[in-house]
Design a protein around this motif. Structure first.
Motif, short mmCIF file in Angstrom:
data_model
loop_
_atom_site.label_atom_id
_atom_site.label_comp_id
_atom_site.label_asym_id
_atom_site.label_seq_id
_atom_site.Cartn_x
_atom_site.Cartn_y
_atom_site.Cartn_z
N SER A 117 0.88 -1.31 0.01
CA SER A 117 0.02 0.12 0.15
C SER A 117 0.84 1.21 -0.06
N GLY A 118 2.11 1.01 0.16
CA GLY A 118 3.24 2.29 0.12
C GLY A 118 3.33 2.71 1.52
N LYS A 119 2.95 2.00 2.59
CA LYS A 119 3.13 2.51 3.90
C LYS A 119 4.40 1.84 4.42
N ILE A 120 5.03 2.42 5.24
CA ILE A 120 6.39 1.80 6.05
C ILE A 120 5.83 0.71 6.96
N ALA A 121 6.61 -0.63 6.56
CA ALA A 121 6.16 -1.57 7.48
C ALA A 121 7.30 -1.74 8.60
N ALA A 122 8.38 -1.46 8.53
CA ALA A 122 9.43 -1.56 9.27
C ALA A 122 10.59 -0.72 8.89
N ILE A 123 11.36 -0.22 9.84
CA ILE A 123 12.51 0.76 9.65
C ILE A 123 13.75 -0.03 10.60
N GLU A 124 14.72 -0.39 9.83
CA GLU A 124 15.85 -1.03 10.45
C GLU A 124 17.01 -0.09 10.53
#
Length: 202
Positions: free
Chosen positions: A170-177
């Motif tokens: 959907s274009g949303k951030i799911a995770a940030i490492e």
């Protein structure tokens, strides 16, 4: 010989965190968060194409692995890990990139390089890293506009923090490492794709 190469890679891995943040600079913190829409971008890739993030919406997940600078130790090790394990990552419905503020010419050379000689530490012997050509596009953002939108470049910094963004269909951030381990970046990416339940290709 294999032992020497392994020892060299371990040493490179141990210094990667320092290189990722830059000397004498305070590590930035993410301004984006999980659930935010990932900032759209159109960036040149080492595959000769322009890549627009929003063009992947509804089609596949996207991973953008920001790295500080081509031909440096941690970045070379990270590229090696991803290139060596491309067949495993490509089993998933995901498009993945490495991205930096380097020029497209520099990143193209980096992507195609199969042998990178890195300077030795404290005047020591140089280390040669053998790697495959990158089988994924590297994106270039020399204006730093996209890098700033993602928060990987702030203030007077000129190189990106080594952060990886996982973006859902959907274009949303799911995770940030923000604690990327260059030597195991491929294995860690696969584990995160599993955790996020990214589907495998049929």
């Amino acid at each position: 010989m294999r032992g020497l190469i392994t020892t060299g890679l371990v040493a490179l891995f141990l210094t990667a965190g320092v290189l990722a943040q830059g000397q004498g600079q305070t590590p930035p913190q993410p301004t984006l968060k999980v659930g935010d829409m990932a900032p759209d971008f159109t960036l040149a890739g080492t595959d000769g194409k322009m890549h627009k993030l929003s063009s992947y919406r509804g089609k596949s997940a996207v991973v953008v692995a920001w790295f500080p600078k081509a031909f440096t130790s941690g970045c070379t090790v990270e590229c090696k890990s991803l290139a060596d394990n491309g067949d495993k990552i490509q089993k998933y419905e995901v498009v993945y990139f490495m991205a930096s503020t380097d020029t497209i010419d520099e990143n193209t050379k980096f992507a195609k390089a199969t042998s990178v000689t890195l300077p030795g530490r404290a005047g020591g012997e140089p280390t040669v890293v053998e790697k495959k050509e990158a089988d994924f596009p590297m994106l270039s953002d020399p204006t730093m506009e996209t890098a700033r939108a993602y928060g990987v470049v702030t203030g007077e910094r000129k190189t990106a923090s080594r952060w990886t963004f996982y973006i859902d269909k959907s274009g949303k951030i799911a995770a940030i490492e923000t604690a990327v381990r260059p030597a195991t970046s491929a294995e860690d990416m696969i584990a995160k794709l599993e955790e996020l339940k990214v589907a495998k290709k049929k």
